[in-house]
Scaffold this motif. Structure first.
Motif, PDB file in Angstrom:
ATOM      1  N   LEU A  39       0.827  -1.205   0.000  1.00 25.24           N
ATOM      2  CA  LEU A  39       0.000   0.000   0.000  1.00 25.24           C
ATOM      3  C   LEU A  39       0.863   1.257   0.000  1.00 25.24           C
ATOM      4  CD1 LEU A  39      -2.755   1.411   0.245  1.00 25.24           C
ATOM      5  CD2 LEU A  39      -2.595   1.096   2.733  1.00 25.24           C
ATOM      6  N   VAL A  40       1.881   1.279   0.879  1.00 19.54           N
ATOM      7  CA  VAL A  40       2.762   2.446   0.927  1.00 19.54           C
ATOM      8  C   VAL A  40       3.499   2.610  -0.396  1.00 19.54           C
ATOM      9  CG1 VAL A  40       4.787   3.438   2.049  1.00 19.54           C
ATOM     10  CG2 VAL A  40       3.025   2.324   3.422  1.00 19.54           C
ATOM     11  N   HIS A  41       3.977   1.523  -0.968  1.00 22.12           N
ATOM     12  CA  HIS A  41       4.690   1.600  -2.252  1.00 22.12           C
ATOM     13  C   HIS A  41       3.786   2.169  -3.344  1.00 22.12           C
ATOM     14  CE1 HIS A  41       5.864  -0.208  -6.200  1.00 22.12           C
ATOM     15  NE2 HIS A  41       7.009   0.342  -5.862  1.00 22.12           N
ATOM     16  N   THR A  42       2.520   1.760  -3.343  1.00 21.56           N
ATOM     17  CA  THR A  42       1.579   2.269  -4.351  1.00 21.56           C
ATOM     18  C   THR A  42       1.399   3.777  -4.208  1.00 21.56           C
ATOM     19  OG1 THR A  42       0.418   0.140  -4.337  1.00 21.56           O
ATOM     20  CG2 THR A  42      -0.738   2.032  -5.304  1.00 21.56           C
ATOM     21  N   LEU A  43       1.261   4.252  -2.960  1.00 21.61           N
ATOM     22  CA  LEU A  43       1.119   5.688  -2.723  1.00 21.61           C
ATOM     23  C   LEU A  43       2.377   6.455  -3.149  1.00 21.61           C
ATOM     24  CD1 LEU A  43      -0.604   5.625   0.786  1.00 21.61           C
ATOM     25  CD2 LEU A  43      -1.634   6.355  -1.364  1.00 21.61           C
ATOM     26  N   VAL A  44       3.532   5.885  -2.810  1.00 21.11           N
ATOM     27  CA  VAL A  44       4.800   6.542  -3.152  1.00 21.11           C
ATOM     28  C   VAL A  44       4.982   6.603  -4.669  1.00 21.11           C
ATOM     29  CG1 VAL A  44       7.318   6.277  -3.035  1.00 21.11           C
ATOM     30  CG2 VAL A  44       5.938   6.012  -0.966  1.00 21.11           C
ATOM     31  N   LYS A  45       4.585   5.548  -5.334  1.00 23.83           N
ATOM     32  CA  LYS A  45       4.732   5.507  -6.788  1.00 23.83           C
ATOM     33  C   LYS A  45       3.856   6.567  -7.457  1.00 23.83           C
ATOM     34  CE  LYS A  45       4.658   2.209 -10.634  1.00 23.83           C
ATOM     35  NZ  LYS A  45       4.376   0.788 -11.014  1.00 23.83           N
ATOM     36  N   ARG A  46       2.645   6.756  -6.930  1.00 27.15           N
ATOM     37  CA  ARG A  46       1.726   7.742  -7.513  1.00 27.15           C
ATOM     38  C   ARG A  46       2.028   9.161  -7.033  1.00 27.15           C
ATOM     39  NH1 ARG A  46      -0.192   4.965 -11.737  1.00 27.15           N
ATOM     40  NH2 ARG A  46      -1.004   2.922 -11.093  1.00 27.15           N
ATOM     41  N   MET A  47       2.492   9.302  -5.796  1.00 31.49           N
ATOM     42  CA  MET A  47       2.742  10.622  -5.209  1.00 31.49           C
ATOM     43  C   MET A  47       4.124  10.625  -4.530  1.00 31.49           C
ATOM     44  SD  MET A  47      -0.992  11.466  -3.514  1.00 31.49           S
ATOM     45  CE  MET A  47      -0.922  10.009  -2.452  1.00 31.49           C
ATOM     46  N   PRO A  48       5.177  10.842  -5.286  1.00 29.64           N
ATOM     47  CA  PRO A  48       6.531  10.779  -4.703  1.00 29.64           C
ATOM     48  C   PRO A  48       6.755  11.763  -3.566  1.00 29.64           C
ATOM     49  CG  PRO A  48       6.614  10.791  -7.108  1.00 29.64           C
ATOM     50  CD  PRO A  48       5.199  11.079  -6.740  1.00 29.64           C
ATOM     51  N   HIS A  49       6.006  12.884  -3.560  1.00 27.65           N
ATOM     52  CA  HIS A  49       6.198  13.883  -2.526  1.00 27.65           C
ATOM     53  C   HIS A  49       5.507  13.506  -1.210  1.00 27.65           C
ATOM     54  CE1 HIS A  49       2.371  14.734  -4.538  1.00 27.65           C
ATOM     55  NE2 HIS A  49       1.960  15.186  -3.360  1.00 27.65           N
ATOM     56  N   TRP A  50       4.746  12.404  -1.201  1.00 28.35           N
ATOM     57  CA  TRP A  50       3.956  12.062  -0.009  1.00 28.35           C
ATOM     58  C   TRP A  50       4.820  11.550   1.137  1.00 28.35           C
ATOM     59  CZ3 TRP A  50       3.003   7.141   2.217  1.00 28.35           C
ATOM     60  CH2 TRP A  50       2.030   7.131   3.225  1.00 28.35           C
ATOM     61  N   LEU A  51       5.733  10.634   0.850  1.00 31.69           N
ATOM     62  CA  LEU A  51       6.502   9.990   1.918  1.00 31.69           C
ATOM     63  C   LEU A  51       7.361  10.978   2.712  1.00 31.69           C
ATOM     64  CD1 LEU A  51       7.124   7.357   3.345  1.00 31.69           C
ATOM     65  CD2 LEU A  51       8.911   6.895   1.656  1.00 31.69           C
ATOM     66  N   PRO A  52       8.045  11.955   2.083  1.00 34.30           N
ATOM     67  CA  PRO A  52       8.813  12.918   2.894  1.00 34.30           C
ATOM     68  C   PRO A  52       7.959  13.714   3.873  1.00 34.30           C
ATOM     69  CG  PRO A  52       9.530  13.001   0.618  1.00 34.30           C
ATOM     70  CD  PRO A  52       8.314  12.134   0.639  1.00 34.30           C
TER      71      PRO A  52
END
Length: 461
Positions: free
Chosen positions: A22-35
């Motif tokens: 799930l986290v990987h999917t979010l990061v792939k779609r929104m790279p600015h989310w994880l920081p």
């Protein structure tokens, strides 16, 4: 109870994996989310460093097929975070730099997953794209990372191969050496990495990478290393006695770079050159070629002829051809060196042309000789012709210069008859003694040992 416990563990593992997906999917779609989600990043780091993940990785063949991707998905999340932080923070924050070194451990694992994308990230982005401040932060972190006793040697090797060496090479190429590499950094590298208490515990792979690091520094920042010359030559010289072939030849490359840059006793230079000429084994070919290509252009400056007709290194080259030329690999090894550096050997071509002509049949005309040997034979024939044409041009220019006074009304100098013009190979026949001829040929030169000298003899001027 055991079945229940096993089922619960399996269920927990599945839920954990789905969370990573799930986290990987979010990061792939929104790279600015994880920081912007430090708590999520911290949980990913905890999963990565957990003993359970390492145990699952070690028992990969027993895991469900989809869960084998767990470590790869975590790596992709970390890489995305590092890329985003590179754009946001030109200084390089601690969390970002720590992740770079934390991911290295996966490259030492035996796994079914291909992690080439991670190597490409290190080599093409970290080494090339990072700012000088970020590179300097990486270097500072590496020095602390290297000195931690808990750091596995495999991780140190990977850090040198994929982060430090490519990063420094790129910085030197761009002229960023002073911004990335400070005097304090150099002092730590020399005194802690290339010396210190940890040195006896290094394995061969780590020693090889440190030799490459020292060679790179000598090549590009030699002025900043002048006060550390003794430590540098000591580190390399000790490895000349190594039983590991690659480590030994990397040490020769290092010593040759040292000789090229710094003044070195002639006896040491000649010993290294002769040892490299006699090292023709296939497993050492690439590094020996590199070492000779570094050392040979420096020989006219480091070992000049002086009062002799031919310099000492030319005499020893011919001596090895004459005495050990019965070995075809040895002969090929030396002729390849001559072909690669024709201008350096032109002034002494008379010493080599007869042996070249005699060896053409052995090298290139045998029915079962390799393509490489046939190519070398053609290159030798071409070199003989090239040298002869160069000699003729030189003779014509000298004759023209001698005839120049005739233009001003002076009597022209008598030109030698064309039939009397002799090649340097024919030598002088003016009654010189046999002993003088021996000295000119190099056959009476004192023997030079091939074994490394004691370290005390390797002191620099």
């Amino acid at each position: 109870p055991n079945l229940l416990q096993t089922g619960l563990l399996s269920k927990a593992s599945e839920l954990r994996f789905q969370g990573v997906v799930l986290v990987h999917t979010l990061v792939k779609r929104m790279p600015h989310w994880l920081p912007s989600q430090p708590a999520v990043l911290q949980k990913l780091v905890e999963v990565w460093t957990s003993p359970e993940r390492k145990a699952r990785l070690a028992a990969e063949e027993q895991m469900p097929l989809e869960q084998i991707q767990e470590s790869k998905l975590l790596i992709k999340c970390f890489v995305s975070y590092c890329r985003e932080q590179t754009r946001r923070d030109v200084e390089g924050n601690a969390q970002h730099i720590q992740l770079l070194f934390m991911m290295l451990s996966i490259l030492s694992e035996h796994t079914l997953i291909n992690y080439t994308f991670l190597k490409d990230f290190y080599l093409n982005e970290v080494a090339v794209v990072y700012t000088t401040q970020q590179k300097s932060a990486c270097l500072a972190f590496f020095l602390a990372f290297f000195q931690q006793p808990a750091t596995p040697q495999d991780d140190k090797v990977q850090a040198l191969q994929l982060i430090l060496l490519p990063m420094l090479a790129s910085s030197f190429q761009k002229g960023e050496a002073k911004e990335v590499l400070s005097a304090d950094h150099i002092s730590v590298i020399i005194n802690k990495l290339l010396g210190g208490d940890m040195l006896p515990n290094y394995d061969e792979a780590l020693r090889i990478e440190l030799l490459k690091l020292a060679t790179l520094l000598i090549e590009h920042v030699s002025e900043q290393l002048v006060e550390h010359r003794k430590e540098l030559i000591k580190f390399a010289w000790n490895h000349l006695k190594s039983e590991d072939t690659q480590s030994k030849q990397c040490a020769y490359v290092n010593v040759c770079r040292f000789i090229q840059v710094y003044d070195t006793p002639p006896k040491i230079i000649l010993q290294v050159y002769v040892a490299l000429l006699r090292t023709f084994q296939p497993d050492a070919r690439t590094l020996v070629k590199q070492a000779l290509d570094i050392l040979t252009p420096a020989l006219p400056k480091r070992l000049p002829a002086g009062d002799h007709k031919y310099p000492t290194w030319i005499k020893w080259t011919k001596k090895i051809i004459v005495e050990e030329g019965h070995s075809l690999p040895q002969l090929i090894h030396i002729w390849q060196l001559v072909v690669r550096h024709p201008n350096l050997f032109f002034s002494s071509c008379a010493q080599f042309v007869p042996q070249m002509v005699n060896s053409l049949n052995r090298i290139g005309l045998s029915p079962n000789c390799s393509i490489e040997n046939r190519k070398l034979a053609v290159e030798l024939a071409q070199l003989i012709i090239s040298w002869e044409l160069q000699r003729c041009r030189g003779s014509a220019a000298a004759a023209a210069k001698a005839a120049a006074p005739a233009v001003t009304g002076d009597a022209p100098a008598p030109a030698p008859a064309s039939g009397d013009a002799k090649r340097p190979a024919e030598g002088e026949a003016d009654g010189s003694t046999a002993k003088a001829r021996k000295l000119e040929d190099g056959s009476a030169e004192p023997a030079v040992k091939s074994e490394p000298l004691p370290l005390a003899a390797a002191g620099t001027g």
